[in-house]
Design an enzyme around this catalytic site. Structure first.
Site, short mmCIF file in Angstrom:
data_model
loop_
_atom_site.label_atom_id
_atom_site.label_comp_id
_atom_site.label_asym_id
_atom_site.label_seq_id
_atom_site.Cartn_x
_atom_site.Cartn_y
_atom_site.Cartn_z
CB THR A 130 6.78 4.77 6.80
OG1 THR A 130 6.01 5.68 7.58
CG2 THR A 130 7.90 4.19 7.66
CE LYS A 167 6.59 6.06 10.95
NZ LYS A 167 5.33 6.36 11.53
N PRO A 207 2.61 3.16 -0.12
CG PRO A 207 1.27 1.37 -0.80
CD PRO A 207 1.78 2.70 -1.25
P1 NAD Z 1 -2.91 2.82 2.24
O1 NAD Z 1 -2.59 1.48 1.70
O2 NAD Z 1 -4.23 3.06 2.90
O3 NAD Z 1 -2.75 3.93 1.08
C1 NAD Z 1 -1.79 3.87 0.06
C2 NAD Z 1 -2.47 4.35 -1.21
O4 NAD Z 1 -1.50 4.42 -2.26
C3 NAD Z 1 -3.60 3.43 -1.71
O5 NAD Z 1 -4.80 4.15 -1.84
C4 NAD Z 1 -3.08 2.93 -3.07
O6 NAD Z 1 -4.10 2.72 -4.03
C5 NAD Z 1 -2.16 4.06 -3.46
N1 NAD Z 1 -1.13 3.71 -4.45
C6 NAD Z 1 -0.26 2.66 -4.44
N2 NAD Z 1 0.56 2.72 -5.50
C7 NAD Z 1 0.19 3.82 -6.21
C8 NAD Z 1 0.65 4.42 -7.42
N3 NAD Z 1 1.65 3.88 -8.13
N4 NAD Z 1 0.04 5.53 -7.85
C9 NAD Z 1 -0.98 6.09 -7.16
N5 NAD Z 1 -1.47 5.57 -6.01
C10 NAD Z 1 -0.88 4.45 -5.54
O7 NAD Z 1 -1.72 3.18 3.25
P2 NAD Z 1 -1.73 4.29 4.42
O8 NAD Z 1 -2.19 3.68 5.69
O9 NAD Z 1 -2.37 5.54 3.91
O10 NAD Z 1 -0.15 4.52 4.58
C11 NAD Z 1 0.60 5.30 3.66
C12 NAD Z 1 2.01 5.44 4.20
O11 NAD Z 1 1.96 6.07 5.48
C13 NAD Z 1 2.75 4.11 4.41
O12 NAD Z 1 4.07 4.28 4.03
C14 NAD Z 1 2.58 3.86 5.90
O13 NAD Z 1 3.63 3.07 6.44
C15 NAD Z 1 2.64 5.28 6.46
N6 NAD Z 1 1.96 5.47 7.75
C16 NAD Z 1 0.73 4.93 7.99
C17 NAD Z 1 0.12 5.15 9.22
C18 NAD Z 1 -1.25 4.56 9.52
O14 NAD Z 1 -1.67 4.60 10.70
N7 NAD Z 1 -1.97 4.06 8.55
C19 NAD Z 1 0.75 5.91 10.21
C20 NAD Z 1 2.00 6.48 9.91
C21 NAD Z 1 2.59 6.26 8.68
#
Ligand code: NAD
Length: 291
Positions: free
Chosen positions: A93, A168, A65
């Site tokens: 990000t 980004k 996250p």
């Molecule tokens: P998400 O919340 O769906 O996934 C994050 C995952 O990380 C979760 O499954 C959580 O359980 C896991 N997690 C957290 N801490 C952890 C740890 N210490 N050990 C292991 N697992 C852990 O978020 P997402 O939508 O997949 O986004 C991930 C990244 O990508 C973010 O930085 C976000 O800003 C970026 N991003 C997202 C999108 C989008 O459309 N969702 C687009 C571009 C970039």
């Protein structure tokens, strides 16, 4: 190649699955049992912990996250367990300062690290059509490129450590500001009595043309099919746009850059997200401009 993948959420789940599909031995870990099970069903190997995933891996991908999560996992699980020369690719990000500090700390431990955030949402993560913006050394980029290419349609070396995150948030600051400009323009056109589809047809081939209008029109029934046609569900959540705008403002302050449009976009998305209880797409901000 043995690849550790930590963070199998909305984005990481599809990305890890694409690496497994490409023939890599993906050792997956997430704090969420549900996310981990999905990854195993998609061809990844279950790791018992982040440390377990990293042990023996040639590369470590993180998709977490925020900066504090990446720094925490690097410190607690990656640095103590990664063999010298292991490649670290952080696709989350996060803020530029933490990205640079992580890469510096990794380099001091004999590891090779890049920041490699993505453009494209969940559908692109699943389809393997993300765009990666990579910050790091030439060696880091050369080693990261073939891995990232299995998850994306474009992999671009943006510059030194942190340059991927810089690219980004600059891109998303432009997107946030241009979406609001598109929304207020469409709202004005409607109030002036213009048919929105007619205005779309004109502006799409005139100097007002931009991605937020032509590819992501924020009104239902206007232009191509977008989240607006699905009650603003799916797509790119307004909360994630706000996250990126906050990161952009933080980065701008760190170099004393004047960003009045980005700053206004942040302010408007702060208000929209605070009032929105449905986790809507960022184009739904048009509703606040139509009243
Ligand atoms: P998400 O919340 O769906 O996934 C994050 C995952 O990380 C979760 O499954 C959580 O359980 C896991 N997690 C957290 N801490 C952890 C740890 N210490 N050990 C292991 N697992 C852990 O978020 P997402 O939508 O997949 O986004 C991930 C990244 O990508 C973010 O930085 C976000 O800003 C970026 N991003 C997202 C999108 C989008 O459309 N969702 C687009 C571009 C970039």
């Amino acid at each position: 190649m043995k690849i550790a993948f930590i963070g199998l959420g909305n984005m990481g789940g599809g990305m890890a699955a694409n690496l497994a599909k490409a023939g890599h031995d993906v050792r997956a870990f997430d704090l969420s049992e549900e996310a981990l099970t999905r990854a195993v069903e998609a061809g990844c190997t279950r790791a018992a912990s982040a440390a377990d995933a990293v042990t023996g891996a040639e590369a470590v991908v993180t998709m977490l996250p925020a900066g504090k999560h990446v720094a925490g996992v690097y410190e607690a699980d990656v640095f103590p367990n990664a063999a010298p020369g292991t490649l670290l690719l952080d696709c989350s990000t996060i803020d530029v300062a933490t990205a640079r500090a992580n890469i510096e700390a990794a380099t001091a431990k004999g590891l090779v690290a890049v920041d490699a955030p993505v453009s494209g949402g969940i559908a692109a993560a699943n389809a393997g059509t993300l765009t990666f913006m990579v910050g790091g050394t030439d060696e880091g980029f050369a080693r990261a490129e073939p891995i990232l290419a299995k998850m994306g349609k474009a992999v671009i070396h943006a510059g030194d450590a942190g340059a991927g995150q810089g690219a980004k948030i600059c891109n998303n600051m432009l997107l946030g500001a241009s979406m609001i400009a598109t929304c207020e323009t469409l709202a004005l056109a409607q109030k002036l009595g213009l048919d929105p589809q007619k205005f779309f047809d004109i502006a799409s081939v005139s100097s007002g043309q931009c991605w937020s209008l032509t590819s992501y029109a924020p009104l239902p029934g206007v232009g191509p099919t977008t989240p607006a046609d699905n009650d603003y569900k799916g797509g790119f959540a307004a909360a994630l746009m706000l996250k990126d705008l906050r990161l952009a403002m933080e980065a701008a302050a760190s170099v004393e850059a004047d960003v009045p449009m980005g700053s206004k976009a942040r302010e408007l998305y702060e208000a929209f997200v605070a009032a929105d209880d449905g986790g809507h797409d960022f184009s739904a901000i048009i509703k606040t401009l139509q009243d």
